[in-house]
Write an enzyme that holds these catalytic residues in place. Structure first.
Site, PDB file in Angstrom:
ATOM      1  N   ASP A  42       0.939  -1.237  -0.168  1.00  0.00           N
ATOM      2  CA  ASP A  42      -0.018   0.203  -0.166  1.00  0.00           C
ATOM      3  C   ASP A  42       0.909   1.308   0.045  1.00  0.00           C
ATOM      4  OD1 ASP A  42      -2.857   1.195   0.565  1.00  0.00           O
ATOM      5  OD2 ASP A  42      -1.473   2.147   1.788  1.00  0.00           O
ATOM      6  N   TYR A  47       3.183   9.497  -0.193  1.00  0.00           N
ATOM      7  CA  TYR A  47       4.151   9.069   0.370  1.00  0.00           C
ATOM      8  C   TYR A  47       5.862   9.140  -0.155  1.00  0.00           C
ATOM      9  CZ  TYR A  47       0.496   6.253   2.263  1.00  0.00           C
ATOM     10  OH  TYR A  47      -0.520   5.686   3.149  1.00  0.00           O
ATOM     11  N   LYS A  72      -2.568   6.096  -4.068  1.00  0.00           N
ATOM     12  CA  LYS A  72      -3.727   7.007  -3.697  1.00  0.00           C
ATOM     13  C   LYS A  72      -3.407   8.333  -4.330  1.00  0.00           C
ATOM     14  CE  LYS A  72      -3.808   5.085   0.738  1.00  0.00           C
ATOM     15  NZ  LYS A  72      -2.225   4.588   0.923  1.00  0.00           N
ATOM     16  N   HIS A 105      -7.183   9.898  -1.586  1.00  0.00           N
ATOM     17  CA  HIS A 105      -6.518   9.707  -0.218  1.00  0.00           C
ATOM     18  C   HIS A 105      -7.439  10.482   0.783  1.00  0.00           C
ATOM     19  CE1 HIS A 105      -2.194   9.257   1.487  1.00  0.00           C
ATOM     20  NE2 HIS A 105      -3.131   9.374   2.190  1.00  0.00           N
TER      21      HIS A 105
END
Ligand code: A2P
Length: 281
Positions: A42, A47, A72, A105
Protein backbone atom coordinates in the site's frame (compact mmCIF):
# COMPACT_ATOMS: atom_id res chain seq x y z
CA UNK A 1 -2.62 -15.98 2.26
CA UNK A 2 -6.31 -15.54 3.02
CA UNK A 3 -8.13 -12.91 1.01
CA UNK A 4 -11.12 -10.61 1.32
CA UNK A 5 -13.45 -10.33 -1.71
CA UNK A 6 -14.48 -7.02 -3.19
CA UNK A 7 -17.95 -6.54 -4.70
CA UNK A 8 -16.50 -7.12 -8.17
CA UNK A 9 -14.84 -10.40 -7.13
CA UNK A 10 -11.27 -9.05 -6.88
CA UNK A 11 -9.41 -10.78 -4.06
CA UNK A 12 -7.45 -8.60 -1.63
CA UNK A 13 -4.66 -10.33 0.37
CA UNK A 14 -5.91 -10.13 3.96
CA UNK A 15 -2.79 -8.44 5.36
CA UNK A 16 -1.00 -5.74 3.36
CA UNK A 17 2.31 -3.97 3.92
CA UNK A 18 2.02 -0.27 4.76
CA UNK A 19 4.79 1.89 3.32
CA UNK A 20 4.13 5.39 4.71
CA UNK A 21 7.38 6.83 6.08
CA UNK A 22 9.46 4.00 4.70
CA UNK A 23 12.63 5.33 3.25
CA UNK A 24 12.35 6.98 -0.16
CA UNK A 25 15.52 5.25 -1.24
CA UNK A 26 15.51 1.48 -1.26
CA UNK A 27 16.94 0.46 2.07
CA UNK A 28 16.03 -3.20 1.76
CA UNK A 29 12.65 -2.87 3.46
CA UNK A 30 10.64 -3.96 0.42
CA UNK A 31 12.91 -6.92 -0.31
CA UNK A 32 12.59 -8.01 3.33
CA UNK A 33 8.79 -7.67 3.18
CA UNK A 34 8.66 -9.82 0.05
CA UNK A 35 10.91 -12.34 1.76
CA UNK A 36 8.55 -12.39 4.76
CA UNK A 37 5.68 -13.19 2.42
CA UNK A 38 3.92 -9.87 1.76
CA UNK A 39 2.47 -9.47 -1.74
CA UNK A 40 0.04 -6.62 -1.03
CA UNK A 41 1.77 -3.22 -0.89
CA UNK A 42 0.00 0.00 0.00
CA UNK A 43 1.51 3.31 -1.12
CA UNK A 44 0.38 6.80 -2.18
CA UNK A 45 1.75 9.62 -4.28
CA UNK A 46 2.01 11.62 -1.04
CA UNK A 47 4.39 9.06 0.49
CA UNK A 48 7.08 9.91 -2.07
CA UNK A 49 8.23 6.30 -2.21
CA UNK A 50 6.45 4.90 -5.29
CA UNK A 51 9.61 4.99 -7.38
CA UNK A 52 11.65 3.21 -4.72
CA UNK A 53 8.89 0.65 -4.14
CA UNK A 54 8.55 -0.03 -7.87
CA UNK A 55 12.32 -0.37 -8.24
CA UNK A 56 12.61 -2.79 -5.32
CA UNK A 57 9.72 -4.91 -6.59
CA UNK A 58 11.25 -5.05 -10.06
CA UNK A 59 14.65 -5.96 -8.64
CA UNK A 60 13.09 -8.82 -6.67
CA UNK A 61 11.62 -10.24 -9.87
CA UNK A 62 8.25 -11.25 -8.40
CA UNK A 63 5.80 -11.56 -11.33
CA UNK A 64 3.46 -8.54 -11.47
CA UNK A 65 0.41 -10.83 -11.41
CA UNK A 66 1.40 -12.12 -7.96
CA UNK A 67 1.45 -8.62 -6.50
CA UNK A 68 -1.44 -6.51 -5.23
CA UNK A 69 -0.42 -2.86 -5.66
CA UNK A 70 -2.49 -0.03 -4.21
CA UNK A 71 -1.87 3.71 -4.46
CA UNK A 72 -3.74 6.95 -3.78
CA UNK A 73 -4.07 10.39 -5.29
CA UNK A 74 -3.21 13.34 -3.06
CA UNK A 75 -5.31 16.38 -2.15
CA UNK A 76 -3.71 18.53 -4.86
CA UNK A 77 -4.38 15.84 -7.49
CA UNK A 78 -8.18 15.98 -7.16
CA UNK A 79 -10.48 16.84 -10.07
CA UNK A 80 -11.20 14.87 -13.25
CA UNK A 81 -8.17 15.71 -15.43
CA UNK A 82 -5.82 15.96 -12.44
CA UNK A 83 -6.80 12.48 -11.25
CA UNK A 84 -6.20 10.90 -14.66
CA UNK A 85 -2.75 12.50 -14.81
CA UNK A 86 -1.98 11.52 -11.22
CA UNK A 87 -2.82 7.90 -12.00
CA UNK A 88 -0.42 7.90 -14.95
CA UNK A 89 2.34 9.40 -12.80
CA UNK A 90 1.83 6.81 -10.05
CA UNK A 91 1.93 3.95 -12.57
CA UNK A 92 5.07 5.35 -14.19
CA UNK A 93 6.84 5.71 -10.82
CA UNK A 94 5.78 2.21 -9.78
CA UNK A 95 6.87 0.78 -13.14
CA UNK A 96 3.51 -0.82 -13.90
CA UNK A 97 0.79 -0.27 -16.48
CA UNK A 98 -2.07 -1.06 -14.10
CA UNK A 99 -2.90 -0.83 -10.40
CA UNK A 100 -4.85 -3.33 -8.34
CA UNK A 101 -6.45 -0.58 -6.27
CA UNK A 102 -6.57 3.21 -6.58
CA UNK A 103 -7.96 5.46 -3.85
CA UNK A 104 -8.85 9.11 -3.24
CA UNK A 105 -6.55 9.80 -0.25
CA UNK A 106 -8.76 12.32 1.64
CA UNK A 107 -12.36 13.46 1.06
CA UNK A 108 -11.51 17.15 1.07
CA UNK A 109 -8.35 19.14 0.37
CA UNK A 110 -8.70 20.89 3.72
CA UNK A 111 -11.31 21.37 6.39
CA UNK A 112 -12.31 24.76 5.00
CA UNK A 113 -12.93 23.70 1.40
CA UNK A 114 -16.62 24.27 0.75
CA UNK A 115 -16.57 22.65 -2.69
CA UNK A 116 -15.46 19.21 -1.52
CA UNK A 117 -18.62 17.44 -2.71
CA UNK A 118 -18.11 18.54 -6.30
CA UNK A 119 -14.39 17.83 -6.16
CA UNK A 120 -14.94 14.31 -4.81
CA UNK A 121 -17.53 13.59 -7.47
CA UNK A 122 -15.35 14.82 -10.35
CA UNK A 123 -12.38 12.88 -9.03
CA UNK A 124 -14.53 9.78 -8.69
CA UNK A 125 -15.65 10.10 -12.33
CA UNK A 126 -11.98 9.81 -13.32
CA UNK A 127 -11.53 6.70 -11.18
CA UNK A 128 -14.65 5.18 -12.74
CA UNK A 129 -13.25 5.84 -16.23
CA UNK A 130 -9.88 4.29 -15.27
CA UNK A 131 -11.73 1.27 -13.94
CA UNK A 132 -13.89 0.90 -17.05
CA UNK A 133 -10.77 1.22 -19.20
CA UNK A 134 -9.18 -1.69 -17.33
CA UNK A 135 -6.32 0.44 -15.96
CA UNK A 136 -7.20 -0.43 -12.35
CA UNK A 137 -8.83 -3.56 -10.94
CA UNK A 138 -10.66 -1.84 -8.09
CA UNK A 139 -11.36 1.73 -6.95
CA UNK A 140 -12.11 3.26 -3.60
CA UNK A 141 -11.47 6.00 -1.10
CA UNK A 142 -9.51 6.67 2.07
CA UNK A 143 -10.37 8.61 5.21
CA UNK A 144 -13.99 9.03 4.10
CA UNK A 145 -16.64 9.25 6.81
CA UNK A 146 -20.21 8.08 6.14
CA UNK A 147 -21.40 11.56 5.14
CA UNK A 148 -18.56 11.85 2.59
CA UNK A 149 -19.43 8.41 1.21
CA UNK A 150 -23.12 9.26 1.00
CA UNK A 151 -22.34 12.42 -0.94
CA UNK A 152 -20.06 10.55 -3.36
CA UNK A 153 -22.56 7.75 -3.89
CA UNK A 154 -25.31 10.20 -4.83
CA UNK A 155 -23.73 10.62 -8.26
CA UNK A 156 -21.41 7.59 -8.49
CA UNK A 157 -22.15 5.07 -11.22
CA UNK A 158 -19.75 2.58 -9.62
CA UNK A 159 -19.83 2.36 -5.83
CA UNK A 160 -16.53 2.64 -3.92
CA UNK A 161 -15.14 -0.83 -3.18
CA UNK A 162 -12.71 0.08 -0.38
CA UNK A 163 -12.43 2.69 2.37
CA UNK A 164 -9.03 2.85 4.07
CA UNK A 165 -9.24 4.53 7.48
CA UNK A 166 -7.40 4.76 10.79
CA UNK A 167 -8.47 1.66 12.69
CA UNK A 168 -7.03 -0.01 15.78
CA UNK A 169 -8.10 -0.92 19.31
CA UNK A 170 -9.02 2.36 20.97
CA UNK A 171 -10.18 3.91 17.68
CA UNK A 172 -12.09 1.31 15.64
CA UNK A 173 -14.51 3.85 14.07
CA UNK A 174 -17.38 1.40 14.44
CA UNK A 175 -19.99 3.67 12.89
CA UNK A 176 -17.88 4.06 9.77
CA UNK A 177 -17.15 0.32 9.61
CA UNK A 178 -20.86 -0.50 9.93
CA UNK A 179 -21.69 1.99 7.16
CA UNK A 180 -19.03 0.48 4.87
CA UNK A 181 -20.25 -3.05 5.46
CA UNK A 182 -23.88 -2.09 4.84
CA UNK A 183 -22.80 -0.72 1.45
CA UNK A 184 -20.48 -3.54 0.39
CA UNK A 185 -17.34 -1.44 0.94
CA UNK A 186 -14.31 -3.32 2.29
CA UNK A 187 -12.67 -1.38 5.14
CA UNK A 188 -8.88 -1.29 5.40
CA UNK A 189 -6.87 -0.20 8.44
CA UNK A 190 -4.02 2.29 8.27
CA UNK A 191 -2.00 2.27 11.48
CA UNK A 192 -3.53 -0.99 12.72
CA UNK A 193 -0.97 -0.84 15.55
CA UNK A 194 -1.80 2.78 16.29
CA UNK A 195 1.75 3.56 15.13
CA UNK A 196 2.85 1.86 18.39
CA UNK A 197 0.71 4.19 20.54
CA UNK A 198 -1.55 1.30 21.56
CA UNK A 199 1.17 -1.35 21.93
CA UNK A 200 2.08 -0.27 25.46
CA UNK A 201 -1.53 -0.57 26.65
CA UNK A 202 -1.64 -2.95 29.61
CA UNK A 203 -5.26 -3.93 29.00
CA UNK A 204 -4.43 -5.15 25.50
CA UNK A 205 -1.30 -6.92 26.73
CA UNK A 206 -3.41 -8.78 29.30
CA UNK A 207 -5.88 -9.88 26.62
CA UNK A 208 -3.07 -10.98 24.26
CA UNK A 209 -1.05 -12.99 26.83
CA UNK A 210 -3.28 -16.11 27.12
CA UNK A 211 -3.11 -16.57 23.35
CA UNK A 212 0.69 -16.57 23.49
CA UNK A 213 0.66 -13.62 21.08
CA UNK A 214 2.09 -10.11 21.19
CA UNK A 215 -0.10 -7.05 21.54
CA UNK A 216 0.73 -6.20 17.90
CA UNK A 217 -0.49 -9.61 16.75
CA UNK A 218 -3.66 -9.16 18.82
CA UNK A 219 -4.30 -5.82 17.08
CA UNK A 220 -3.89 -7.36 13.62
CA UNK A 221 -6.07 -10.37 14.43
CA UNK A 222 -8.65 -7.96 15.88
CA UNK A 223 -8.77 -6.13 12.52
CA UNK A 224 -9.19 -9.38 10.60
CA UNK A 225 -12.01 -10.55 12.86
CA UNK A 226 -13.73 -7.18 12.36
CA UNK A 227 -13.57 -7.83 8.61
CA UNK A 228 -10.91 -5.15 8.12
CA UNK A 229 -7.68 -5.51 6.09
CA UNK A 230 -4.74 -4.41 8.29
CA UNK A 231 -1.82 -2.65 6.60
CA UNK A 232 0.95 -2.80 9.25
CA UNK A 233 4.33 -1.19 8.71
CA UNK A 234 7.63 -2.46 9.99
CA UNK A 235 11.29 -1.96 9.22
CA UNK A 236 12.28 -5.18 11.02
CA UNK A 237 12.21 -8.55 9.22
CA UNK A 238 11.35 -10.29 12.51
CA UNK A 239 8.34 -8.04 13.14
CA UNK A 240 7.32 -8.23 9.47
CA UNK A 241 7.06 -12.00 9.84
CA UNK A 242 5.33 -11.79 13.23
CA UNK A 243 2.72 -9.50 11.69
CA UNK A 244 1.83 -12.18 9.14
CA UNK A 245 1.63 -14.88 11.81
CA UNK A 246 -1.93 -13.97 12.76
CA UNK A 247 -3.96 -16.72 11.10
CA UNK A 248 -3.36 -19.54 13.58
CA UNK A 249 -5.42 -18.26 16.49
CA UNK A 250 -8.85 -16.79 17.11
CA UNK A 251 -9.81 -14.06 19.57
CA UNK A 252 -12.86 -15.19 21.57
CA UNK A 253 -16.15 -13.30 21.30
CA UNK A 254 -15.72 -12.20 24.89
CA UNK A 255 -12.27 -10.75 24.25
CA UNK A 256 -13.51 -9.06 21.04
CA UNK A 257 -16.22 -7.43 23.16
CA UNK A 258 -13.58 -6.31 25.68
CA UNK A 259 -11.45 -4.71 22.96
CA UNK A 260 -14.40 -3.13 21.20
CA UNK A 261 -15.67 -1.51 24.40
CA UNK A 262 -12.38 0.06 25.54
CA UNK A 263 -12.65 3.83 25.88
CA UNK A 264 -11.03 5.78 23.05
CA UNK A 265 -7.22 5.96 23.09
CA UNK A 266 -4.34 6.07 20.66
CA UNK A 267 -6.10 8.28 18.08
CA UNK A 268 -3.68 9.92 15.62
CA UNK A 269 -5.43 13.29 15.84
CA UNK A 270 -6.26 13.27 12.13
CA UNK A 271 -9.87 13.93 11.14
CA UNK A 272 -11.02 14.94 7.66
CA UNK A 273 -13.46 17.62 8.81
CA UNK A 274 -11.44 19.39 11.48
CA UNK A 275 -8.15 21.27 11.50
CA UNK A 276 -5.43 19.35 13.25
CA UNK A 277 -4.33 22.45 15.16
CA UNK A 278 -7.67 22.65 16.97
CA UNK A 279 -7.46 19.11 18.30
CA UNK A 280 -6.23 18.17 21.73
CA UNK A 281 -2.78 16.63 21.82
P1 A2P B 1 9.46 -1.13 13.54
O1 A2P B 1 9.63 -0.55 12.14
O2 A2P B 1 10.65 -0.89 14.41
O3 A2P B 1 8.99 -2.57 13.51
P2 A2P B 1 1.49 1.17 12.27
O4 A2P B 1 1.56 0.09 11.25
O5 A2P B 1 0.29 1.08 13.17
O6 A2P B 1 1.62 2.55 11.68
O7 A2P B 1 2.73 0.98 13.26
C1 A2P B 1 4.05 1.00 12.74
C2 A2P B 1 5.00 1.00 13.90
O8 A2P B 1 4.82 -0.19 14.65
C3 A2P B 1 6.43 1.06 13.50
O9 A2P B 1 7.04 2.01 14.36
C4 A2P B 1 6.97 -0.34 13.78
O10 A2P B 1 8.29 -0.27 14.24
C5 A2P B 1 6.09 -0.85 14.86
N1 A2P B 1 5.82 -2.29 14.76
C6 A2P B 1 5.47 -2.97 13.66
N2 A2P B 1 5.25 -4.26 13.94
C7 A2P B 1 5.47 -4.41 15.26
C8 A2P B 1 5.41 -5.53 16.16
N3 A2P B 1 5.07 -6.73 15.73
N4 A2P B 1 5.71 -5.30 17.46
C9 A2P B 1 6.06 -4.07 17.89
N5 A2P B 1 6.14 -2.99 17.11
C10 A2P B 1 5.84 -3.15 15.79
Amino acid sequence: MQTFSLTNGVQVPAVGFGTYLTNGTDDGTVAAALQAGYRHFDTASFYGNEQALGGALAAAGVPRGELFLASKLWKDEMGYENALAAFDRSCARLGTDYLDLYLIHWPRPDDLSAEWRQLDRETWRALEDLYRAGRVRAIGVSNFLPHHLRSLMETAEIAPMVNQIEFHPGYPQLHNIAFCKAHGILPEAWSPLGRTRVLQDERLAAIAAPYGKSTAQLCLRFALQCGVVPLPKSSSPVRMAANLDVFGFEISDEDMDRILTLPQFGWSGLHPDFPRAAQPG
